[in-house]
Design a protein around this motif. Structure first.
Motif, PDB file in Angstrom:
ATOM      1  N   SER A 252       0.864  -1.186   0.000  1.00  0.00           N
ATOM      2  CA  SER A 252       0.000   0.000   0.000  1.00  0.00           C
ATOM      3  C   SER A 252       0.895   1.229   0.000  1.00  0.00           C
TER       4      SER A 252
ATOM      5  N   ILE B 263       1.169   5.309   0.168  1.00  0.00           N
ATOM      6  CA  ILE B 263       0.425   6.469   0.650  1.00  0.00           C
ATOM      7  C   ILE B 263       1.185   7.718   0.244  1.00  0.00           C
TER       8      ILE B 263
ATOM      9  N   LEU C  44       1.798   2.652  11.292  1.00  0.00           N
ATOM     10  CA  LEU C  44       1.852   1.539  10.331  1.00  0.00           C
ATOM     11  C   LEU C  44       2.925   0.515  10.689  1.00  0.00           C
TER      12      LEU C  44
ATOM     13  N   THR D 114       7.279  -1.114   7.099  1.00  0.00           N
ATOM     14  CA  THR D 114       6.918   0.206   6.574  1.00  0.00           C
ATOM     15  C   THR D 114       8.165   0.946   6.103  1.00  0.00           C
TER      16      THR D 114
ATOM     17  N   ARG E 238       5.000  -3.759   3.418  1.00  0.00           N
ATOM     18  CA  ARG E 238       3.536  -3.667   3.360  1.00  0.00           C
ATOM     19  C   ARG E 238       3.056  -2.259   3.097  1.00  0.00           C
ATOM     20  N   TYR E 239       3.784  -1.288   3.649  1.00  0.00           N
ATOM     21  CA  TYR E 239       3.357   0.104   3.502  1.00  0.00           C
ATOM     22  C   TYR E 239       4.539   0.958   3.061  1.00  0.00           C
TER      23      TYR E 239
ATOM     24  N   LEU F  32      -6.826   2.024   5.827  1.00  0.00           N
ATOM     25  CA  LEU F  32      -6.099   0.751   5.680  1.00  0.00           C
ATOM     26  C   LEU F  32      -6.667  -0.341   6.591  1.00  0.00           C
TER      27      LEU F  32
END
Length: 470
Positions: free
Chosen positions: A107, A109, A128, A134, A159-160, A300
């Motif tokens: 993901s 952002i 996060l 992250t 993941r982020y 999320l």
């Protein structure tokens, strides 16, 4: 991790194919991200040899390889393994675009706004990181080089990925959105931080709105309620929009706000639930940054309770941003990293609150707010008028005469006009126990030197008082 950072493993020959460059030297596996500074290179990394105005990266290739870099991305041959391209900056963007497209489970952002990007990024990274691996930018990595460099730190485990996006011109953010393809795009607020470059707030708003306009239709747009322009950006996105703010109609909001010792305490309300947040950062202006981070986390799928817990333990690591020190009976706010009208207003408000709590006098040592273009003199006058309105006891201008025209004739605020830091330090001798002191200006004014001087002077004063007691 101790092993340094990773990226998805690629052969140098694959990278050359992606960026349309020519590989000189033998092939090798690249296992670490790209670096602009040769001193930061790690084993297995790419060194970006960029010719800047003052420094030519091609001169630092040997140093980069000594640190472990295995290939240079360069615009001419450099005598070691290199991929030669016409434009290194463009090539980094192409490589980052390719890597981003390889990562299906991530993901991304994107965050933009005139104020609060760095703090929001740090708060969000804290939330996060409690949920998965992250990646977020180090320092102020928010331009056509910084965004790709951040993306190149992602691996298949990430993941982020939080990407900070700044704009110097219209079109800048649109091109960064194309590279990063964020599923969530955040616009914090539109303010006069760089009005000198854009000429008007409306132009700044158009630049920031590219974050929402260029989002994929199935992405989530998150917009603040802190100015007149940002809420209107909701109409530019056909998919889900979340608002954040302190009004009852915001999707993610703060209720029952209090300041406790200068730190915000509030109920976080999301569509999923509510929980109490006690921020460790100073100042009411941090609430908007915390809410922006909370809105992303909510989008999320993270619960209000988990978000509130993470926000309440998050520390800010950025230097000179509202660093509040207690020196015995003196409170010193060193916020000398930068200054725009909004951050100056926020700092003065915090100063007023803290001095009311402490019961002493408030001292604002202020230098210039740079980069404001034609609106500069008026902006300085407005801040001085605000200081008077907030009841700040002492306004000390340090080589910054533009503030002086803003003080109303009947003001209770005492004005000290100083031509330099030395004379400001002389004024600081009148500070008493229980007082609260703020030092704030744009970076180039180096007001942290004054803050350090005041701190040293205060420590001497305390020692002398102890000595006279004995």
């Amino acid at each position: 991790s101790d092993l340094g950072e990773a990226m998805i493993e690629m052969k140098a020959s694959e990278i050359a194919a992606v960026v349309g460059g020519v590989l000189h030297g033998d092939d090798i596996l690249v296992t670490a991200p790209a670096f602009l500074n040769s001193a930061h290179c790690q084993p297995g990394s790419i060194f970006l040899a960029i010719k800047g105005e003052n420094v030519d990266g091609h001169d630092f290739v040997a140093d980069a390889f000594a640190q472990g870099a295995v290939v240079a991305l360069a615009s001419r041959e450099v005598g070691v393994r290199s991929i030669v391209v016409a434009d290194v900056t463009a090539a980094v963007s192409q490589l980052a675009t390719y890597v981003r497209n390889q990562l299906d489970d991530i993901s991304v952002i994107g965050i933009t706004g005139s104020q609060g990007k760095t703090t929001t990024k740090e708060l969000l990274a804290s939330v996060l990181a409690s949920q998965g691996v992250t990646v977020s930018p180090k320092g102020n990595n928010n331009n056509e080089l910084g965004v790709p460099i951040t993306l190149l730190q992602c691996t298949r485990e990430t993941r982020y990925c939080i990407v900070e996006m700044g704009a110097r011109h219209e079109g800048d953010i649109a091109s960064l959105v194309k590279i990063a393809r964020p599923q969530i795009g955040v616009v914090l607020r539109v303010a006069a931080a760089h009005i000198g470059e854009f000429g008007s707030l409306a132009a700044i708003a158009r630049a920031k709105s590219e974050m929402v306009q260029d989002l994929d239709p199935d992405g989530v747009a998150i917009v603040g309620q802190y100015d007149d322009f940002t809420p209107k950006m909701a109409t530019l996105h056909s998919g889900t929009v979340l608002t954040f703010g302190e009004t009852s109609n915001a999707d993610v909001r703060a209720a029952d706000i209090e300041l406790r010792e200068g730190r915000p305490y509030f109920e976080l309300v999301t569509p999923e639930g509510r929980a109490t947040v006690a921020l460790r950062l100073f100042g009411l202006h941090q609430i908007s940054n915390a809410l922006a981070a909370a809105a992303v986390a909510h989008a999320l799928g993270i619960s209000a309770e988990v978000i509130a817990g993470a926000l309440s333990t998050a520390e800010s690591h950025a230097r000179w941003r509202m660093e509040v020190k207690s020196l015995g009976d003196l409170t010193l706010i060193n916020d000398a990293y930068n200054a725009s009208p909004d951050s100056m207003a926020a700092a003065l408000t915090t100063l007023a609150h803290l001095s009311q709590e402490r019961g002493g006098e408030s001292w604002a040592f202020v230098g210039n707010m740079r980069e404001l273009g034609d609106s500069s003199q008026q902006a300085h006058a407005d801040i001085a008028a605000l200081a008077s309105q907030l009841g700040i006891d002492h306004l000390v201008t340090v080589n910054a005469p533009d503030y002086l025209s803003g003080i109303p004739a009947d003001s209770q605020t005492e004005i000290h006009r100083c031509d330099d830091k030395e004379s400001a330090l002389t004024v600081a001798h009148f500070i008493n126990r229980g007082d609260v002191v703020l030092c704030k200006a744009s970076r180039s004014d180096r007001l942290e030197e004054l803050a350090e001087g005041i701190e040293a002077m205060w420590r001497v004063k305390l020692e002398e008082e102890e000595g006279s007691k004995e």
